[in-house]
Write a protein that holds these residues in place. Structure first.
Motif, PDB file in Angstrom:
ATOM      1  N   GLN A 660       0.820  -1.215   0.000  1.00 15.70           N
ATOM      2  CA  GLN A 660       0.000   0.000   0.000  1.00 15.70           C
ATOM      3  C   GLN A 660       0.852   1.263   0.000  1.00 15.70           C
ATOM      4  O   GLN A 660       0.447   2.290  -0.528  1.00 15.70           O
ATOM      5  CB  GLN A 660      -0.933  -0.009   1.216  1.00 15.70           C
ATOM      6  N   SER A 663       1.758   1.788  -3.699  1.00 14.06           N
ATOM      7  CA  SER A 663       0.738   1.553  -4.713  1.00 14.06           C
ATOM      8  C   SER A 663       0.477   2.802  -5.545  1.00 14.06           C
ATOM      9  O   SER A 663      -0.001   2.708  -6.683  1.00 14.06           O
ATOM     10  CB  SER A 663      -0.564   1.078  -4.053  1.00 14.06           C
ATOM     11  N   THR A 669      -0.591  -4.477  -9.679  1.00  9.46           N
ATOM     12  CA  THR A 669       0.108  -5.313  -8.704  1.00  9.46           C
ATOM     13  C   THR A 669      -0.503  -6.700  -8.730  1.00  9.46           C
ATOM     14  O   THR A 669      -1.732  -6.852  -8.637  1.00  9.46           O
ATOM     15  CB  THR A 669      -0.013  -4.739  -7.284  1.00  9.46           C
ATOM     16  N   SER A 706      -5.197  -4.630  -8.371  1.00 10.65           N
ATOM     17  CA  SER A 706      -4.461  -5.183  -7.225  1.00 10.65           C
ATOM     18  C   SER A 706      -4.983  -6.591  -7.016  1.00 10.65           C
ATOM     19  O   SER A 706      -6.064  -6.784  -6.447  1.00 10.65           O
ATOM     20  CB  SER A 706      -4.661  -4.328  -5.971  1.00 10.65           C
ATOM     21  N   MET A 768      -6.580  -2.432  -1.034  1.00 12.45           N
ATOM     22  CA  MET A 768      -5.748  -1.735  -2.018  1.00 12.45           C
ATOM     23  C   MET A 768      -6.615  -1.253  -3.174  1.00 12.45           C
ATOM     24  O   MET A 768      -7.596  -1.900  -3.555  1.00 12.45           O
ATOM     25  CB  MET A 768      -4.629  -2.642  -2.535  1.00 12.45           C
TER      26      MET A 768
END
Length: 780
Positions: A660, A663, A669, A706, A768
């Motif tokens: 995080q 990010s 991700t 994510s 996320m």
């Protein structure tokens, strides 16, 4: 759809044709180089071999051939570099390691040489030349104990004259003269023409005062080679021990006829003349030596001594005065000078105390900073005094000094093992005393540690470039206990804050036609470190990758302390790297056998800084190793984890907290864990894998994603992962320009189900940001 396939096939054929052509061209240049070698045209051969490796950087034969050509032209530095390049492609070839070590010996890089030669003998226990070369290295490093062990191993491998001779040399260095004599004799018994063995044995025999035997050895050598300088030199020493000076002088004269510009031989013959009380002849020889090498004060001192013996004090004094400008004064050399100067003594009497200062080491606020553990310091000082100096004492010890134009300078080596200050006392000839006390402050001794953050740099100093521009922005970090004085990157002064500890530095450097650059850092206490980074342009991706700059991080844990060791992670990571080779991946980072502390630091700090500095857009993190699933929480097992101690495991929900923090830099991700379930605290399960996403779907590539994909149904990793195997096959067998993670998930899920294993888990990472994008693998 059929037209689309035709276009793809045509594009691939156009892409592959130049590669084939380059390979053929590389072989063509290589063959041309071998022709030049046969004609002894080594410079032309080097040009051809260089073109060959330019066309095909993986052409190992060209590197080896060029290395040999460099050696034949006397360019040992480049030869060593080419052999080291060949090692990259032939990591288990004992002969290549030996050749690289041999070249490094030639250029005096003994530390690196011993590393490669150790590797050569570990790869092949029968590589006799490698053992012999290793002896040379260890002697140069003055590691005689190890050198003797290696020499012994070489003899056990094969009883050759050279092996006995080498062990004899080591024994001589260790002053084990009986053993040295025995080994030299063994070498001679198996090769009666071994000149160096005869000379070495003679040298040992002189030391042991076995003059008759030594004389016999010298005679044998001279019977074979009447111009052997070493034989004449040893025999002259034998004659001196017998007090047969005319014969000793004759032997040195023979050496001078062979080598008429050898100043040392004139000094030696002059010394023999002195001992034989023939000082005019000695003066002639010392004068000749001075003509050849005028900077040696010993020759002036010896000649002055002979001038004194023939009562020529004027010339003796001139030589003693010359010594003052060349080296430290000598009390005997000053004796006659003092007689001439005594008449001026009383006229020049004064009462001013000598003024003392230190030139080196540099003082900071009057304090002398010395590295911790340094028990000896060389002090260069300055004394301002109108009269001549009588004595200088540093911590009670008398030191030598030298008269300059307006002052005196002294040099003193001081034992600092048990003192906290330097006390300097200076007395002039009129007994005026000056005193100065300098406080000692201990400082650290370690050179700065140099790290490159951007572009990404591997642990072995390889920098991965992501474009072909001539200029590159380099960002790094210095770790040191002290402030940093200077940082240079490729000859360019780096920008950093000198008032900050462990500063971040940066500079833009030109790398056109360069394959490496060097960073040099010096701290305020003079500790210097340099590190060379090699440029890797192989990972430069095309500019049409909709996923942007893409990185893959493999965590490969195999060698456990408390859990069973694994072979599977190594195979799995290798399998995945092979599958990813056909995709646009800018950089692959592999971390092996990580502890819990290392995992925490890597994800919370190191990877965050790398992602930020290198502007990474997409990242996949793959874990291969043991895992645990406890109370709906997934864990990765560090190599130092303890069984049944949950605190020593790496909670992959902790990974989420680290992800995080960076990010905001990353668009996509993807976390893949082939060890255990991720757990509901880490991901939000998807009811079903969505339809296959398209590479042309700009929302899917530009909007954030994510995602996590994890195996399930068991805790500890196995050495035969259906999960990884199917994942890799999906990548390798993909015929399309890209493949989304959803397609891979579907294939892996189906394969795992056929093996009666529980369904893997795929979903979004909880907490996320995810804008319904997805992770694509874009084909090259």
């Amino acid at each position: 759809m059929r037209k689309g396939k035709i276009v793809v096939v045509l594009a691939l054929s156009l892409f592959l044709t130049p590669v084939y052509s380059n390979g053929q061209t590389a072989k063509k240049f290589y063959k041309a180089g071998t022709v030049f070698v046969e004609k002894n045209a080594y410079a032309d051969a080097i040009v051809q071999f260089s073109k060959s490796v330019e066309m095909d950087p993986d052409y190992t034969k060209a590197y080896l051939a060029r290395a040999k050509a460099f050696e034949l032209t006397g360019n040992d530095v480049q030869a060593a570099e080419d052999y080291k390049r060949a090692i990259v492609f032939l990591p288990k070839d004992s002969e290549v390691h030996y050749q690289a070590g041999r070249m490094l010996n030639r250029i005096g890089n003994y530390v690196e040489a011993i590393h490669l030669l150790n590797r050569a003998t570990s790869l092949s226990r029968k590589n006799l030349p490698a053992y012999q070369e290793k002896i040379i290295t260890l002697i140069a490093l003055e590691d005689f104990e190890r050198a003797y062990q290696v020499a012994d191993s070489a003899i056990q491998l094969k009883k050759t004259p050279l092996n006995y001779y080498n062990r004899g040399l080591v024994a001589e260095k260790m002053e084990n003269y009986p053993q040295a004599q025995k080994d030299f004799s063994s070498a001679i018994s198996t090769n009666t023409n071994f000149i160096d063995a005869y000379l070495s044995r003679a040298r040992i025999e002189v030391i042991q005062n076995r003059l008759k035997v030594a004389m016999n050895d010298c005679s044998k050598v001279l019977a074979r080679d009447d111009r052997n300088i070493e034989a004449y030199l040893i025999r002259s020493k034998i004659y001196v021990k017998r007090l047969e000076y005319p014969n000793a002088i004759n032997d040195v004269s023979r050496i001078i006829l062979i080598d008429p510009v050898n100043a040392d031989m004139y000094i030696l013959r002059g010394t023999y003349y002195q001992e034989f009380n023939q000082h005019p002849n000695a003066i002639n020889d010392f004068s000749k030596a001075i003509d050849i090498s005028p900077g040696n004060p010993e020759m002036y001192f010896l000649r002055a001594k002979s001038y004194e013996e023939i009562l020529d004090y004027k010339k003796a004094k001139r030589d003693y005065e010359a010594i003052g400008s060349l080296s430290k004064y000598d009390g005997e050399a000053l004796r006659l000078k003092d007689e001439a100067e005594q008449r001026l003594f009383e006229i020049n009497r004064e009462s001013v105390k000598p003024a003392i200062s230190i030139i080196e080491p540099k003082l900071i606020d009057g304090i002398m900073n010395l590295p911790i553990g340094k028990n000896e310091v060389l002090i260069k000082g300055k004394v301002e005094e109108e009269s001549d100096i009588k004595s200088i004492l540093v911590n009670g010890l008398v030191v030598h000094y030298e008269k300059k134009d307006e002052h005196y300078e002294f040099l003193a080596s001081v034992d600092m093992s048990s003192v906290a200050e330097i006390v300097i006392l200076v007395n002039d000839i009129y007994e005026n005393e000056g005193k100065k006390v300098f406080v000692i402050k201990r400082t650290e001794i370690n050179g700065p540690e140099i790290l490159i953050v951007a572009p990404y740099s591997s642990d072995n100093g390889e920098v991965y470039l992501d474009n072909l521009e001539d200029n590159v922005y380099v960002e790094g970090k210095i770790e040191d206990e002290s402030l940093i004085k200077s940082i240079m990157i490729g000859g360019v002064t780096a920008s950093y804050r000198p008032d900050m500890e462990n500063p971040v530095f940066s500079a833009t450097i030109n790398i056109m036609n360069q394959n490496q650059f060097t960073v040099i850092a010096e701290d305020v206490f003079g500790n210097v470190s340099s590190r060379t980074f090699f440029l890797n342009r192989e990972g430069i991706a095309t500019q049409d990758n909709p996923m942007g700059k893409t990185w893959v991080v493999f965590i490969q844990n195999s060698k456990y302390e408390s859990f069973a060791s694994l072979e599977g992670p190594v195979k799995d990571v290798s399998l995945m790297k092979g599958a990813l080779a056909n995709y646009q991946i800018n950089n692959i980072i592999t971390k092996q056998d990580m502890t819990k502390d290392e995992l925490d630091k890597f994800f919370s700090i190191e990877l965050r800084d790398l992602v930020r500095s290198n502007q990474v857009n997409s990242i996949m993190i793959w874990y291969a190793g043991h895992g645990k699933f406890i109370n709906d929480v997934g864990y990765w097992i560090p190599v130092d984890a303890k069984r049944d101690d949950e605190f020593t495991y790496f909670n992959i929900s902790t990974l989420k907290g680290s992800l995080q923090t960076y990010s905001k830099y990353v668009t996509h991700t993807l976390v893949v864990t082939d060890a255990c379930e991720s757990g509901p605290t880490f991901y939000q399960a998807m009811r079903s894998v969505s339809e296959e996403r398209s590479c042309d779907d700009w929302k899917a590539t530009r909007f954030k994603s994510s995602q996590v994909f994890s195996s399930a149904g068991y805790e500890l990793a196995t050495d035969n992962s259906q999960f990884t195997r199917t994942f890799a096959n999906a990548l390798s067998n993909n015929p399309n320009a890209c493949i989304p993670i959803e397609s891979i998930v579907s294939q892996v899920t189906l394969a795992v189900a056929k093996n009666n294993q529980q369904r893997p888990q795929f979903g979004k990472i909880a907490g996320m940001e995810d804008e319904n994008g997805t992770f694509f693998f874009i084909a090259k």
